[in-house]
Design a protein around this motif. Sequence first.
Motif, PDB file in Angstrom:
ATOM      1  N   PRO A   1      -2.773 -12.352  -9.494  1.00 29.67           N
ATOM      2  CA  PRO A   1      -1.495 -11.863  -9.209  1.00 29.67           C
ATOM      3  C   PRO A   1      -1.188 -12.477  -7.790  1.00 29.67           C
ATOM      4  O   PRO A   1      -2.073 -12.324  -6.890  1.00 29.67           O
ATOM      5  N   VAL A   2       0.277 -12.792  -7.426  1.00 29.37           N
ATOM      6  CA  VAL A   2       0.489 -13.169  -5.954  1.00 29.37           C
ATOM      7  C   VAL A   2       0.979 -12.009  -5.300  1.00 29.37           C
ATOM      8  O   VAL A   2       2.037 -11.364  -5.647  1.00 29.37           O
ATOM      9  N   TRP A   3       0.268 -11.437  -4.334  1.00 26.40           N
ATOM     10  CA  TRP A   3       0.723 -10.483  -3.531  1.00 26.40           C
ATOM     11  C   TRP A   3       1.180 -10.892  -2.034  1.00 26.40           C
ATOM     12  O   TRP A   3       0.752 -12.139  -1.670  1.00 26.40           O
ATOM     13  N   GLN A   4       1.750 -10.363  -1.555  1.00 24.54           N
ATOM     14  CA  GLN A   4       2.398 -10.727  -0.231  1.00 24.54           C
ATOM     15  C   GLN A   4       1.082 -10.649   0.776  1.00 24.54           C
ATOM     16  O   GLN A   4       0.178 -10.058   0.612  1.00 24.54           O
ATOM     17  N   GLY A   5       1.248 -11.845   1.633  1.00 22.00           N
ATOM     18  CA  GLY A   5       0.284 -12.140   2.433  1.00 22.00           C
ATOM     19  C   GLY A   5       0.208 -11.167   3.535  1.00 22.00           C
ATOM     20  O   GLY A   5       0.793 -10.347   3.726  1.00 22.00           O
ATOM     21  N   ALA A   6      -1.119 -10.978   4.456  1.00 20.57           N
ATOM     22  CA  ALA A   6      -1.593 -10.260   5.563  1.00 20.57           C
ATOM     23  C   ALA A   6      -0.335 -10.610   6.785  1.00 20.57           C
ATOM     24  O   ALA A   6       0.022 -11.715   6.809  1.00 20.57           O
ATOM     25  N   VAL A   7      -0.033  -9.588   7.324  1.00 19.85           N
ATOM     26  CA  VAL A   7       0.864  -9.465   8.397  1.00 19.85           C
ATOM     27  C   VAL A   7       0.166 -10.310   9.519  1.00 19.85           C
ATOM     28  O   VAL A   7      -1.177  -9.685   9.912  1.00 19.85           O
ATOM     29  N   ALA A   8       0.678 -11.335  10.300  1.00 14.82           N
ATOM     30  CA  ALA A   8      -0.539 -12.017  10.894  1.00 14.82           C
ATOM     31  C   ALA A   8       0.402 -12.707  12.002  1.00 14.82           C
ATOM     32  O   ALA A   8       1.330 -12.981  12.006  1.00 14.82           O
ATOM     33  N   GLN A   9      -0.505 -12.893  13.225  1.00 15.02           N
ATOM     34  CA  GLN A   9      -0.053 -13.862  14.310  1.00 15.02           C
ATOM     35  C   GLN A   9      -0.589 -15.320  13.938  1.00 15.02           C
ATOM     36  O   GLN A   9      -1.724 -15.536  13.534  1.00 15.02           O
ATOM     37  N   VAL A  10       0.365 -16.251  14.184  1.00 10.61           N
ATOM     38  CA  VAL A  10      -0.098 -17.765  13.989  1.00 10.61           C
ATOM     39  C   VAL A  10      -0.075 -18.449  15.071  1.00 10.61           C
ATOM     40  O   VAL A  10       0.682 -18.679  15.768  1.00 10.61           O
ATOM     41  N   LEU A  11      -1.175 -19.062  15.434  1.00 16.13           N
ATOM     42  CA  LEU A  11      -1.405 -19.761  16.784  1.00 16.13           C
ATOM     43  C   LEU A  11      -1.766 -21.304  16.280  1.00 16.13           C
ATOM     44  O   LEU A  11      -2.839 -21.476  15.635  1.00 16.13           O
ATOM     45  N   ASP A  12      -0.902 -22.274  17.028  1.00 22.07           N
ATOM     46  CA  ASP A  12      -1.382 -23.716  16.796  1.00 22.07           C
ATOM     47  C   ASP A  12      -1.994 -24.085  17.992  1.00 22.07           C
ATOM     48  O   ASP A  12      -1.631 -23.872  19.142  1.00 22.07           O
ATOM     49  N   PRO A  13      -2.456 -25.360  17.630  1.00 26.47           N
ATOM     50  CA  PRO A  13      -3.296 -26.042  18.759  1.00 26.47           C
ATOM     51  C   PRO A  13      -2.413 -26.659  19.662  1.00 26.47           C
ATOM     52  O   PRO A  13      -2.373 -26.554  21.017  1.00 26.47           O
TER      53      PRO A  13
ATOM     54  N   VAL B   1      -4.377 -14.909  13.067  1.00 28.53           N
ATOM     55  CA  VAL B   1      -5.112 -13.503  13.422  1.00 28.53           C
ATOM     56  C   VAL B   1      -4.097 -12.415  12.784  1.00 28.53           C
ATOM     57  O   VAL B   1      -3.101 -11.925  13.040  1.00 28.53           O
ATOM     58  N   PRO B   2      -4.671 -11.776  11.540  1.00 26.83           N
ATOM     59  CA  PRO B   2      -4.222 -10.906  10.801  1.00 26.83           C
ATOM     60  C   PRO B   2      -4.172  -9.559  11.286  1.00 26.83           C
ATOM     61  O   PRO B   2      -5.385  -9.154  12.133  1.00 26.83           O
ATOM     62  N   GLN B   3      -3.240  -8.815  11.036  1.00 26.37           N
ATOM     63  CA  GLN B   3      -3.174  -7.415  11.730  1.00 26.37           C
ATOM     64  C   GLN B   3      -4.205  -6.439  11.022  1.00 26.37           C
ATOM     65  O   GLN B   3      -4.621  -6.932   9.760  1.00 26.37           O
ATOM     66  N   PRO B   4      -5.163  -5.759  11.603  1.00 21.98           N
ATOM     67  CA  PRO B   4      -6.089  -4.847  11.154  1.00 21.98           C
ATOM     68  C   PRO B   4      -5.649  -4.150   9.803  1.00 21.98           C
ATOM     69  O   PRO B   4      -4.563  -3.798   9.950  1.00 21.98           O
ATOM     70  N   ALA B   5      -6.394  -4.196   8.816  1.00 24.95           N
ATOM     71  CA  ALA B   5      -5.837  -3.757   7.522  1.00 24.95           C
ATOM     72  C   ALA B   5      -7.204  -3.410   6.510  1.00 24.95           C
ATOM     73  O   ALA B   5      -8.528  -4.120   6.880  1.00 24.95           O
ATOM     74  N   ASP B   6      -7.252  -2.733   5.705  1.00 22.04           N
ATOM     75  CA  ASP B   6      -8.418  -2.595   4.806  1.00 22.04           C
ATOM     76  C   ASP B   6      -8.547  -3.582   3.877  1.00 22.04           C
ATOM     77  O   ASP B   6      -8.366  -3.382   2.610  1.00 22.04           O
TER      78      ASP B   6
ATOM     79  N   VAL C   1      -7.706 -21.411  10.016  1.00 20.54           N
ATOM     80  CA  VAL C   1      -8.561 -20.656  10.319  1.00 20.54           C
ATOM     81  C   VAL C   1      -8.270 -18.946  10.490  1.00 20.54           C
ATOM     82  O   VAL C   1      -7.441 -18.844  11.265  1.00 20.54           O
ATOM     83  N   PHE C   2      -8.798 -18.042   9.540  1.00 20.30           N
ATOM     84  CA  PHE C   2      -8.227 -16.626   9.913  1.00 20.30           C
ATOM     85  C   PHE C   2      -9.427 -16.060  10.782  1.00 20.30           C
ATOM     86  O   PHE C   2     -10.698 -16.373  10.452  1.00 20.30           O
ATOM     87  N   LEU C   3      -9.069 -15.530  11.782  1.00 21.85           N
ATOM     88  CA  LEU C   3      -9.912 -14.834  12.781  1.00 21.85           C
ATOM     89  C   LEU C   3      -9.883 -13.352  12.602  1.00 21.85           C
ATOM     90  O   LEU C   3      -8.848 -12.798  12.911  1.00 21.85           O
ATOM     91  N   LEU C   4     -11.112 -12.881  12.388  1.00 21.78           N
ATOM     92  CA  LEU C   4     -11.176 -11.338  12.080  1.00 21.78           C
ATOM     93  C   LEU C   4     -11.962 -10.713  13.243  1.00 21.78           C
ATOM     94  O   LEU C   4     -12.859 -11.275  13.709  1.00 21.78           O
TER      95      LEU C   4
ATOM     96  N   VAL D   1       1.026  -1.136   0.233  1.00 16.64           N
ATOM     97  CA  VAL D   1       0.063  -0.041   0.085  1.00 16.64           C
ATOM     98  C   VAL D   1       0.897   1.381   0.007  1.00 16.64           C
ATOM     99  O   VAL D   1       1.583   1.483   1.029  1.00 16.64           O
ATOM    100  N   LEU D   2       0.859   2.104  -0.909  1.00 13.46           N
ATOM    101  CA  LEU D   2       1.610   3.250  -1.292  1.00 13.46           C
ATOM    102  C   LEU D   2       0.997   4.331  -0.692  1.00 13.46           C
ATOM    103  O   LEU D   2       1.429   5.507  -0.111  1.00 13.46           O
ATOM    104  N   LYS D   3      -0.534   4.596  -0.787  1.00  9.24           N
ATOM    105  CA  LYS D   3      -0.745   5.680  -0.455  1.00  9.24           C
ATOM    106  C   LYS D   3      -2.570   5.405  -0.122  1.00  9.24           C
ATOM    107  O   LYS D   3      -2.891   4.337  -0.411  1.00  9.24           O
ATOM    108  N   GLN D   4      -3.004   6.057   0.727  1.00  8.94           N
ATOM    109  CA  GLN D   4      -4.509   5.725   1.032  1.00  8.94           C
ATOM    110  C   GLN D   4      -5.421   7.011   1.379  1.00  8.94           C
ATOM    111  O   GLN D   4      -4.868   7.979   1.632  1.00  8.94           O
ATOM    112  N   GLY D   5      -6.767   6.880   1.135  1.00  8.25           N
ATOM    113  CA  GLY D   5      -7.706   8.132   1.372  1.00  8.25           C
ATOM    114  C   GLY D   5      -8.994   7.381   2.072  1.00  8.25           C
ATOM    115  O   GLY D   5      -8.975   6.429   2.145  1.00  8.25           O
ATOM    116  N   TYR D   6      -9.741   8.250   2.595  1.00 13.29           N
ATOM    117  CA  TYR D   6     -10.719   8.142   3.575  1.00 13.29           C
ATOM    118  C   TYR D   6     -11.698   9.093   3.753  1.00 13.29           C
ATOM    119  O   TYR D   6     -11.395  10.179   3.789  1.00 13.29           O
ATOM    120  N   ALA D   7     -12.950   8.644   3.606  1.00 10.17           N
ATOM    121  CA  ALA D   7     -14.100   9.873   3.834  1.00 10.17           C
ATOM    122  C   ALA D   7     -15.109   9.024   4.260  1.00 10.17           C
ATOM    123  O   ALA D   7     -15.697   8.071   3.866  1.00 10.17           O
TER     124      ALA D   7
END
Length: 484
Positions: free
Chosen positions: A444-456, A412-417, A386-389, A26-32
């Motif tokens: 296209p293959v993009w970099q995955g979400a930054v996340a915590q990974v928890l194993d049982p 558990v991915p870091q919060p992102a848009d 299981v991705f937990l959001l 992500v290079l730039k972002q906008g919000y309204a």
Amino acid sequence: MGIVAGLDSAPDFTRIVVCDTDTGSVLKQGYAQHPVQGTDSGGRPSDVDPQAWLLSLGEAAGGGLLEGVQAIGVSAQANALVPLDAQGNTVRPAMTGGDKRAQVAAADLIDAFGGREAWARAVGCVPGAAQPVTKLRWMARSEPENAARTAVLMQAHDWLVWQLLGRPVRRTTDRGGASGTGYWAAATGGYRPDLVELALGHQAMLPEVIGPAEAAGTTPEGLLISAGTGETMAAAFGLGIGLGDAVVSLGASGSVMAVHPEALVDQYGMITSLADATGMHLPVVTTLNAVRALRGTAELLGLPDLESLSDLAMKSTPGSHGLVLLPYLEGERTPNLPHTAGTLAGLRRESMKPEHLARAAFEGMLCGLADALDVLRGRGVEVRRVFLLGQAAELPAVQSAAPALFGAQVVVPQPADYAAIGAARQAAWALGVSQGTLDPRTPPVWQGAVAQVLDPGEDLAVGQAVRQQYVSVREQTHPGAFRG
């Protein structure tokens, strides 16, 4: 290197991300925020002038945000119905969200077509208050003049794509968006005009469903606009989930979805058979009670927030000293128990402590979602991760219990848009296909979400014992609830 943009028009705001086509950075972002309009009982806008979406889009894109962008993808809130007349003008404000006015219309439609099973077999879902097909029925009954003037049906992302392209004669949508309407079948990949007529009273023009990597068109300035999709499908695409992955969303209510190669038809209507943004399928199972069970327990215990409830729960041990909470506080959809209430079982003198009740609330919520996961597993859906959001996914009490109760690795991915990122990834795909650098079958293959990974890990056996304790209470209280 090129740059693309993804915009997500959510119920309350527009978010735009500008991304590198090769890596997805992500290079730039906008919000309204959308301009404030009238709200429903939950505080959300229910009848919305779609022009509000364009106004916030323009504001979010201000300051030259889109300079140099070669393609745009659009994600938008699911279930928003935009009825247009023959000239392309809105007949009435868009109906958004789970519109409670349409609840009677949903029951009416289910009966008119021959029951829940008939609907599930026809389009992969049973009409609820949110679906566009139900809103059509409500409009036909409550606003017959508007229904009679309605000539074209669009959803939020279809309408925004059409506006960005300058309102061309050709109107398009994608499989993901179409699969949420209640009049398009994911299993056959085709519309059911008879269901439009059943709901609205007459036929209407429907957008052409184009492929995941196809472009909807090009603006006069040469900007490519991709197919667009619904928010759920865009978020899944932005997260990068694939076969073997499920997503559990912790809102007031909960949802479980997974990627699957084929559409699932569920005669009981527990599975909503959606299409995803890649050409695969996205079966979804919803529960009515997730974080609302935690909030209710926090209030009962006089705690100020969920963090305090989590801290208290961590003082207990797995199994909550025998306390089991069936968290059906608002009735339940999975299993289908619309008129039931919650149940607290296993009360003994030694279990009647605040920390055990706090833990039972977390375990009950997660076991209810594990039940929903098992509905999908029971139909052959593979679940390895299981991705937990949701905000509650960050709570220690959730993270410590979820892997063992779900019987899978939890991410558990870091919060992102993620919806906006998914829309941008779709734009990069359509751009690459148009330039001959990408295959229309492979995104296209993009970099995955930054996340915590928890194993049982070693907790798996303990988690399954807790799960069994929950299942036996559920079976005693609601025997056969999962057998239709």
